[in-house]
Design an enzyme around this catalytic site. Sequence first.
Site, PDB file in Angstrom:
ATOM      1  CB  ALA A 206     -61.735 -81.085 -57.918  1.00 43.70           C
ATOM      2  CG  ASN A 207     -61.352 -84.340 -62.472  1.00 41.65           C
ATOM      3  OD1 ASN A 207     -61.591 -83.545 -63.360  1.00 41.65           O
ATOM      4  ND2 ASN A 207     -62.256 -85.209 -62.025  1.00 41.65           N
ATOM      5  NE  ARG A 208     -53.573 -81.062 -63.389  1.00 43.33           N
ATOM      6  CZ  ARG A 208     -53.076 -80.011 -62.754  1.00 43.33           C
ATOM      7  NH1 ARG A 208     -53.576 -78.811 -62.954  1.00 43.33           N
ATOM      8  NH2 ARG A 208     -52.070 -80.171 -61.927  1.00 43.33           N
TER       9      ARG A 208
END
Length: 394
Positions: A206-208
């Site tokens: 995932a990412n932020r």
Amino acid sequence: MANVLIVMSGGIAAYKVLDLIRRLRERGHTTPVVMTEAAQRFVTPLSVGALSNAPVLTELWDLDREREIGHIRLARSADVVLVAPASADFLARMAHGLADDLATAVLLATGAPVVVAPAMNPFMWEHPATQRSVAQLTADGVRTVGPEAGEMAERNEAGVGRLAETSALIAAVEEALGADRPLAGRHVLVTSGPTHEPIDPVRYIANRSSGRQGHAIAAAAARAGATVTLVSGPVRLADPAGVETHHVESARDMLGAVERALPADAAVFAAAVADWRVNAAAQKLKKGSGPLPTLELTENPDILATVSRSPQRPTLVVGFAAETEHVLPNARAKLERKGCDWIVANDVSQGVFGAETNTVHLVSAAGVEDWPTAGKDEVAAKLVARIAEALSGA
Ligand code: CTP
């Protein structure tokens, strides 16, 4: 089709509002009504309800409704509020910001445009106190329609004080709607949030991204009157009010949902889509059973580039560029590469993800605009206003 909240105060002209309600409904609007105590002396809630086919409310302290803070919800759900007839007394109470009954409380709580249609005896209309109320309300951004000159209910009296004609009331309501709803009749598609790319049934990449900026844009477009489809990756945010929200996990799911949502007049791709996916394992990977696993990556489809080049390309396609260095040159290159009209570029090296504010640059073929640091809601409202401008010229 709008939610037109009608506030009736006392006056003989109240009976004319029955016809107004019927005409507004014929035009496809919904018309909930709030009546003051004085209004109920002229027409009954029963006859108003029969025509409006929507709730007729009279009490601030209706316990069942107030348990869910009914007056706030009522005020927020309105697209426009029309006070008709507006008596001298009611205008004075509005001008002072009183909130001691449901009608005045709703008017303080609403963010929607407000139109007042005064109707009273000509002497009361001309009185400096009434004129002061109207001047104050105008300064507060309230619009006025009428009153008109003509015969009054009292015998042998004529002058300015009659409720404006029904057609003028409808025109004023629809003008107020249009002024605040520059995207009425448009379909806007927005992507937001991160994507999750599964590694196995329990793990993912995932990412932020928090989705805050994309969700704020969807909400702002809905407030501007657009029909909005939001395709959101996994986020910890509520679905914006009045927005059709589709929840997806992976980049490929997001592309599918976006393609199903087309056609659109404008599309804003605010999602932080994962560039790569993993060839996911069908079963959970177990440790200690041989060599360490390696993740083999495959490039994901580029949703923005795909839509920009599709036969169903929206009139205006807006991408985002999250950069940690060389923000503007990278954004310009992205504009070319992805075939979109605008890029909203931001420097994420300072930790924009999850933050309340954003500092962006609007990059287009026309050049670069540097926008001052602002809350994500403010950036959204500004971007939506620019989109409305661009579409109105299209
Ligand atoms: N985007 C997309 N689909 C992808 C990747 C990105 O729709 N598979 C969109 C994003 O929503 C954003 C824009 O493309 O509007 C740019 O995203 P960004 O991550 O900054 O660009 P990348 O194409 O991933 O380029 P790079 O990682 O090289 O910076």
